[in-house]
Enzyme design. Sequence first.
Site, PDB file in Angstrom:
ATOM      1  N   LYS A 126     -15.384   0.246   3.971  1.00 43.33           N
ATOM      2  CA  LYS A 126     -14.514   1.296   3.446  1.00 43.33           C
ATOM      3  C   LYS A 126     -15.350   2.483   2.970  1.00 43.33           C
ATOM      4  CE  LYS A 126     -10.772  -1.204   4.055  1.00 43.33           C
ATOM      5  NZ  LYS A 126      -9.797  -1.541   3.034  1.00 43.33           N
ATOM      6  N   LYS A 168       2.310  -3.374   7.258  1.00 47.21           N
ATOM      7  CA  LYS A 168       2.588  -3.561   5.836  1.00 47.21           C
ATOM      8  C   LYS A 168       4.014  -3.144   5.494  1.00 47.21           C
ATOM      9  CE  LYS A 168       0.441  -4.778   2.905  1.00 47.21           C
ATOM     10  NZ  LYS A 168       0.291  -6.158   2.332  1.00 47.21           N
ATOM     11  N   ALA A 214       2.196   0.292   9.459  1.00 44.36           N
ATOM     12  CA  ALA A 214       3.451  -0.197  10.029  1.00 44.36           C
ATOM     13  C   ALA A 214       3.609  -1.692   9.773  1.00 44.36           C
ATOM     14  CB  ALA A 214       3.494   0.087  11.529  1.00 44.36           C
ATOM     15  N   TYR A 240      -1.809  -0.465  10.940  1.00 44.90           N
ATOM     16  CA  TYR A 240      -1.927  -1.140   9.641  1.00 44.90           C
ATOM     17  C   TYR A 240      -0.727  -0.864   8.751  1.00 44.90           C
ATOM     18  CZ  TYR A 240      -3.156  -1.532   4.719  1.00 44.90           C
ATOM     19  OH  TYR A 240      -3.130  -1.790   3.361  1.00 44.90           O
ATOM     20  N   THR A 248       0.824  -1.208   0.000  1.00 50.01           N
ATOM     21  CA  THR A 248       0.000   0.000   0.000  1.00 50.01           C
ATOM     22  C   THR A 248       0.858   1.257   0.000  1.00 50.01           C
ATOM     23  OG1 THR A 248      -1.554   1.263   1.375  1.00 50.01           O
ATOM     24  CG2 THR A 248      -0.092  -0.206   2.517  1.00 50.01           C
ATOM     25  N   ASP A 249       0.279   2.350  -0.472  1.00 52.44           N
ATOM     26  CA  ASP A 249       0.985   3.633  -0.404  1.00 52.44           C
ATOM     27  C   ASP A 249       1.053   4.166   1.024  1.00 52.44           C
ATOM     28  OD1 ASP A 249      -1.705   4.275  -0.121  1.00 52.44           O
ATOM     29  OD2 ASP A 249      -1.728   5.831  -1.667  1.00 52.44           O
ATOM     30  N   GLU A 250       0.266   3.611   1.937  1.00 53.01           N
ATOM     31  CA  GLU A 250       0.237   4.116   3.304  1.00 53.01           C
ATOM     32  C   GLU A 250       1.555   3.900   4.047  1.00 53.01           C
ATOM     33  OE1 GLU A 250      -3.381   3.635   5.542  1.00 53.01           O
ATOM     34  OE2 GLU A 250      -4.453   2.997   3.748  1.00 53.01           O
ATOM     35  N   ASN A 253      -8.048   1.503  -3.394  1.00 52.15           N
ATOM     36  CA  ASN A 253      -8.846   0.802  -4.389  1.00 52.15           C
ATOM     37  C   ASN A 253     -10.339   0.976  -4.102  1.00 52.15           C
ATOM     38  OD1 ASN A 253      -7.305  -2.013  -5.939  1.00 52.15           O
ATOM     39  ND2 ASN A 253      -6.210  -0.327  -4.969  1.00 52.15           N
TER      40      ASN A 253
END
Length: 372
Positions: free
Chosen positions: A218, A183, A181, A179, A154-156, A209
């Site tokens: 979401k 990933k 962290a 989350y 993810t970009d997060e 997405n």
Amino acid sequence: MSVSMPTAAELLEGRRRVLVTGGGGFIGGAVVRRLLLESDALVFNLDKMGYASDLTGIEAVLSEQGAAATSRHQLLHVELADADAVQQAVQQADPDLVLHLAAESHVDRSISGPGVFLESNVTGTYNLLQAVRTHYEGLSGDRKERFRLHHISTDEVFGSLGAEGRFSETTPYDPRSPYSASKAASDHLVQAWHHTFGLPVVLTNCSNNYGPWQFPEKLIPVVILKAANAESIPLYGDGLNVRDWLYVEDHVDALLLAACRGAVGRSYCVGGHGERTNRKIVEAICHQLDQHTPSAAPHSALIRRVTDRPGHDRRYAIDPGRISSELGWQPRHNLEQGLQATVTWYLEHQPWCSSVRDRARYDGSRLGTLKP
């Protein structure tokens, strides 16, 4: 948008056995459906069948395609946290390609209960890497040459942007939630197994997405369903947090391209050129509902500001230049097209939404608030 992408069969190039982790989830399910529709590969769907897992979309494809497709899909009901079960599943699948999508992914849930995110996203990825490493080392010839493990992230993991700039493959990691962290940790594990053990990996980091079959917790499905039912629509904080929205089928295009044609050890950022504030997204959905049920307009009157999420990242935006220039990827849907298709789909599938929420014992209420 008239953009042509290679089919799954063209991309697989002889890879006959594909293991998809998280194939019961939103993005994983879209990948599985594409593989069943566009190739004759055997698809092994490894999923723990958690609260957000659902096979309805896959079953619809299997029903349409008949017995031949049904025989090519096998569900492996396995938790990645169970190392022995993962080892056995990888042996059974005997894959030529692994697409690792399985993850706990809802930021609000990671605030309420971070432990499961570490278990699934970190320990689970470690278990998969170990099992796949053993499998890879036992391959030979063309199968070993073609083998890839594609880790989807993810970009997060990159943190929060200011008013300018976009994330790219060289952006330093700066995760801000449990989350992201978890990933980020899994991304680093995958890269370490490549550099230390020679495992042929590819990584992608995607933006938010959206599209059909997303579990309705979401932002976009939540807003559609609440607006359709004349319920209050929650908008976190001032609503000016920005996300880069990516239609799920465009993401599947990118995933298969990166998995099959990406350079080993390379990472690719995937964004949909769909940068909008949360407020704009909510208002656009309300406008769509106004067109669908004008008697209830304006649906924007249902919007209510609520206390912001703790540590809410202000802005995400992705520069997809590398995957576009190196692999030829372009999104086939702009945000307006994708959002219209998504709103229509959810309005037509409200019974499914109710069913999966009931099964997950999720009533649509807010998650991730800190208790006083």
